[in-house]
Design an enzyme around this catalytic site. Structure first.
Site, PDB file in Angstrom:
ATOM      1  CB  SER A 243      41.548  43.370  33.470  1.00 34.96           C
ATOM      2  OG  SER A 243      42.664  42.595  33.071  1.00 34.96           O
ATOM      3  CE  LYS A 244      42.760  46.097  40.623  1.00 41.18           C
ATOM      4  NZ  LYS A 244      41.670  45.310  41.196  1.00 41.18           N
ATOM      5  NE  ARG A 245      44.041  39.522  31.918  1.00 43.92           N
ATOM      6  CZ  ARG A 245      44.200  39.638  30.614  1.00 43.92           C
ATOM      7  NH1 ARG A 245      45.347  39.397  30.054  1.00 43.92           N
ATOM      8  NH2 ARG A 245      43.171  39.990  29.851  1.00 43.92           N
TER       9      ARG A 245
END
Ligand code: GLU
Length: 474
Positions: A243-245
């Site tokens: 994910s963007k994390r």
């Protein structure tokens, strides 16, 4: 394959194309191309509140950049779900007429309460089937539900996971059409796959749980079920879903950074698929070897270092003219003036490609080609070369270079070798001083190549400037 393969990629335009979606698109495209089949692009934009034209444009741009060309799809009309509402309606009416679907007039509050109660018990909500035999009248506000068998099982024969069995007790009579008349996601997918004559549904693992519901809808419609292949998720280094994390995940962000599309394609192909130990694949080799049977069942970890390694490989393979074109676009996008001489720019790119993984790195390493160095770096190393003894050496070097006609790397190297022999120095002493003067850095592409590309005039100007700095005059 008995029939012509028809495989589709069906993104929902509720965001940019991320690496997971791009890999699904790539696997589907490779599968279709390998089997000389048809690759179809369908835009699943029924969720109008979250779908945007910008995301559609951005997904198409990302697919084009990756070179995943589609045989059917936009801009031809009929490949966006919002253009297909009549088709869903007709199929819904048929299911109702045939008694395979029924009207449900349960008030939303009642359903919500049942859902909350199920959640409180830690269970998944399943509709009770209350309206199943009620013959709800057409003029009462109603949703349309699929009548699924009360007992038994549905088996998904997955090309990657094998047999996956779902008990009908875990499923319910799901909604095909909402009370407001809008068709649901799972219903549209089935109707689209049927009417587009899709033979292979290749998609992310996150859709596996939808598949038994969809298979029951195929049965109700009396259509053959396509083959399914659910590709495992892409994971971050901590093994949770990417994910963007974990940093940039949008394909266009990698483009912006200056990765080459062949590297991205090569990298994504190996993310969950293998062909022996081979790591480097051209597009043609991928088409030749791609096989869903060789897609693993476990999630694959996104490894940026490997992407960079592959990108450097493809950078080194690329001809200078091509890289000059890419580098020019990269600079233009950043508002950096691009030199008009493309042949010169190709030489620049050729001299930098050995050590660059991205166009950004290429530009940053080669910034001295476009502008005179503003300072010399790093100071403590530079100081070792900026000595009083350096002054007469540099002055002599400048004199020799002024007299030099041929400014090619070989000729320059001979000149330097002659000079260091005369001065009883090592080649590196003079070469490193030159490197600092020309590039402002202690690391650069081969320095005679750099001098040749910069040309006599600029080389001499930079050496003179450096001499002045060492003398304390600049
Ligand atoms: N629109 C779905 C998605 O973007 C894909 C559905 C499918 O491939 O069946 O995740």
């Amino acid at each position: 394959m008995p029939e012509p393969v028809r495989a589709r990629f069906a993104p929902s335009p509720t965001g940019h194309l991320h690496v997971g979606g791009a890999r699904t698109a790539l696997f589907t495209w490779l599968f279709a191309r390998h089997h000389r089949g048809v690759f179809i692009l369908r835009i699943e934009d029924t969720d109008r509140s979250r779908s945007t034209e910008e995301y559609i444009a951005s997904i198409l741009e990302a697919l084009r950049w990756l070179g995943l060309d589609w045989d059917e799809g936009p801009p031809t009309p009929g490949y966006r779900q919002t253009e297909r509402l009549e088709i869903y309606k007709a199929h819904a009416e048929r299911l109702l007429a045939e008694g395979k679907a029924y009207r449900c007039a349960c008030p939303p509050e009642e359903l919500e309460a049942a859902r909350a109660a199920a959640q409180a018990r830690g269970e998944t909500f399943r509709y009770s089937g209350k309206c199943r035999d009620q013959n709800v009248a057409a003029d009462v506000p109603h949703a349309l539900r699929l009548k699924i068998p009360r007992s038994g099982q549905t088996v998904v024969q997955d090309l990657i996971h094998g047999r996956v069995t779902f008990d009908h007790g875990q499923l319910d009579d799901w909604i095909l059409v909402r009370t407001d008349g809008s068709p649901t996601y799972n219903f549209c997918v089935v109707v689209d796959d049927v009417t587009m004559k899709i033979t292979h549904v290749i998609r992310g693992n996150d859709h596996l749980s939808n598949t038994p519901k969809q298979i029951l809808c195929y049965h109700a419609l009396g259509y053959p079920v396509p083959a399914f292949a659910h590709i495992p998720m892409i994971l971050g280094p901590d093994r949770s879903r990417l994910s963007k994390r974990h940093g940039a995940t949008s394909v266009l962000a990698f483009k912006e950074e200056g990765f080459l599309p062949e590297a991205m394609v090569n990298y994504l192909a190996r993310l969950g698929w293998s062909h022996g130990d081979q790591e480097i694949f051209s597009r043609e080799e991928l088409i030749e070897h791609f096989d869903l049977a060789k897609v693993g069942q476990a999630g694959a970890v996104f490894d940026r270092a490997k992407l960079e390694w592959l990108s450097n490989h493809w950078m080194r393979q690329a001809p200078g003219e091509r890289l000059a074109h890419d580098l020019a676009s990269y600079m233009e996008r950043r508002g950096i003036p691009v030199p008009s001489d493309r042949r010169w720019l190709a030489q620049v790119a050729d001299s930098l490609k050995e050590r660059a993984s991205t166009l950004r790195q290429m530009f940053e390493m080669g910034v001295f080609y476009f502008a005179e160095p503003a300072n010399y770096d790093p100071p403590e190393i530079v100081a070792k070369f900026f000595t009083p003894e350096a002054i007469p050496r540099l002055a002599l070097l400048i004199k020799r270079l002024e007299a030099q006609e041929a400014f090619e790397p070989d000729a320059l190297e001979s000149l330097y070798r002659g000079l260091v022999a005369q001065l009883e120095l090592k080649l590196v002493d003079l070469a490193q001083l030159t490197r600092i003067a020309l590039t402002g850095k202690t690391v650069s592409p081969p320095i005679f190549q750099v001098a040749a590309i910069l040309g006599k005039e600029r080389t001499l100007a930079r050496l003179k400037k450096c001499l002045a700095v060492i003398e304390g005059k600049a």
